[in-house]
Design an enzyme around this catalytic site. Structure first.
Site, PDB file in Angstrom:
ATOM      1  CE1 TYR A 248      -2.964   3.118   0.549  1.00 35.97           C
ATOM      2  CE2 TYR A 248      -3.394   2.382   2.788  1.00 35.97           C
ATOM      3  CZ  TYR A 248      -3.608   3.275   1.762  1.00 35.97           C
ATOM      4  OH  TYR A 248      -4.467   4.333   1.946  1.00 35.97           O
TER       5      TYR A 248
ATOM      6  CE  LYS B 204      -6.019   2.100  -0.882  1.00 34.12           C
ATOM      7  NZ  LYS B 204      -6.653   2.246   0.471  1.00 34.12           N
TER       8      LYS B 204
END
Length: 293
Positions: A133, A161
């Site tokens: 992320y 992400k």
């Protein structure tokens, strides 16, 4: 494995600041009914930074219980100390989570080698699929595509992400990591364009309150029906933008309460509830999206 509209779920709280599990169950049921493709429990939008370890674990386990196998649940497990991130990931071994979402270490600003070693340690400690992320606007560190490519060679690091909003990175990451490495947008306003360029879906804030629209939009995108998807996207664009009029998740919790989805809009300090001056902006965005009359 991970695609479509995945919600970065809010953590509902009561007026005493305790987790409201009745509202949590309602939210899980709402997303299953709406066709959401997955739930991230206790990520940034779920106020992970202000939850205790015990609350964090219980929230993930209760989300799994409420989901009851009907929707994949991804556990937020990021920390800025590697041993803590490893511990969080190991806590969910054999729990039934579909994966772990691990934000880059924040505040201490590691080098690219430090980021690689951080995620490598997590990868070696668990066989749960890991989602990297990258959100430099919050963490003050940027996980570069070249480092992502090194990490993608590790068996259980399967996805990224990307909340940079930099659409050029989709093609760069695809070239470096291959088309099977999953790329998920972390920026609702650019997420449809992200998928047009080769991404696989979104981990979404907007989906908290517009789950059916988001699920439909990304289902259309998966079928190559981008013109139809864009019609939905443009209607939701005020939400994509105005849910960040103050720090996430302040506006989306206010909106969820305004729509009757959660009992209270309470949020833990140092975040505070949506200011009176910002409320009309979010209210108008809800109306523009067709969620309020």
């Amino acid at each position: 494995m991970f695609s479509g509209s995945i919600v970065a779920l809010v953590t509902p709280l009561d007026t005493d600041g305790e987790v409201d599990y009745n509202s949590l169950k309602s939210l899980v049921d709402y997303h299953i009914k709406a066709g959401t493709n997955g739930i991230v429990a206790v990520g940034t939008t779920g106020e992970s930074a202000t939850l205790s370890v015990e609350e964090h674990v219980k929230l993930v386990m209760k989300t799994l219980e409420f989901a009851d196998g009907r929707i994949p649940v991804i556990a937020g497990t990021g920390a800025n100390a590697t041993h803590e991130a490893v511990t969080f990931s190991k806590l969910f071994h054999d729990s039934g989570v579909a994966g772990c979402l691990s934000v880059t270490p924040y505040y201490n600003k590691p080098t690219q080698e430090g980021l690689f070693q951080h995620y490598k340690a997590i990868s070696e400690a668990t066989d749960i699929p890991q989602i990297l992320y990258n959100v430099p606007g919050r963490t003050a560190v940027d996980l570069l595509p070249e480092t992502v490519a090194r990490l993608a060679e590790l068996d259980n690091i399967v996805a990224l992400k990307d909340a940079t909003g930099d659409l050029d990175r989709v093609a760069i990451t695809r070239e470096l990591c291959g088309e099977n490495f999953i790329q998920l947008s972390g920026d609702d306003a650019t997420a449809l364009d992200f998928v047009k360029l080769g991404g696989h879906g979104v981990i979404s804030v907007t989906s908290n309150i517009a789950a059916k629209d988001m699920a439909t939009m990304f289902a259309l995108a998966a079928q190559g029906k981008f013109e139809e998807a864009e019609i939905i996207n443009q209607r939701l664009m005020p939400l994509h933008n105005d849910l960040f009029v103050e720090a996430n998740p302040i506006p989306v919790k206010w909106a969820a309460h305004r729509l009757g989805m959660i009992t209270h809009s309470d949020i833990r300090l140092p975040l505070t509830e949506l200011s009176l001056s910002a409320q009309p902006t979010v209210e108008q965005a809800l109306k523009s999206a067709g969620l309020l009359k």
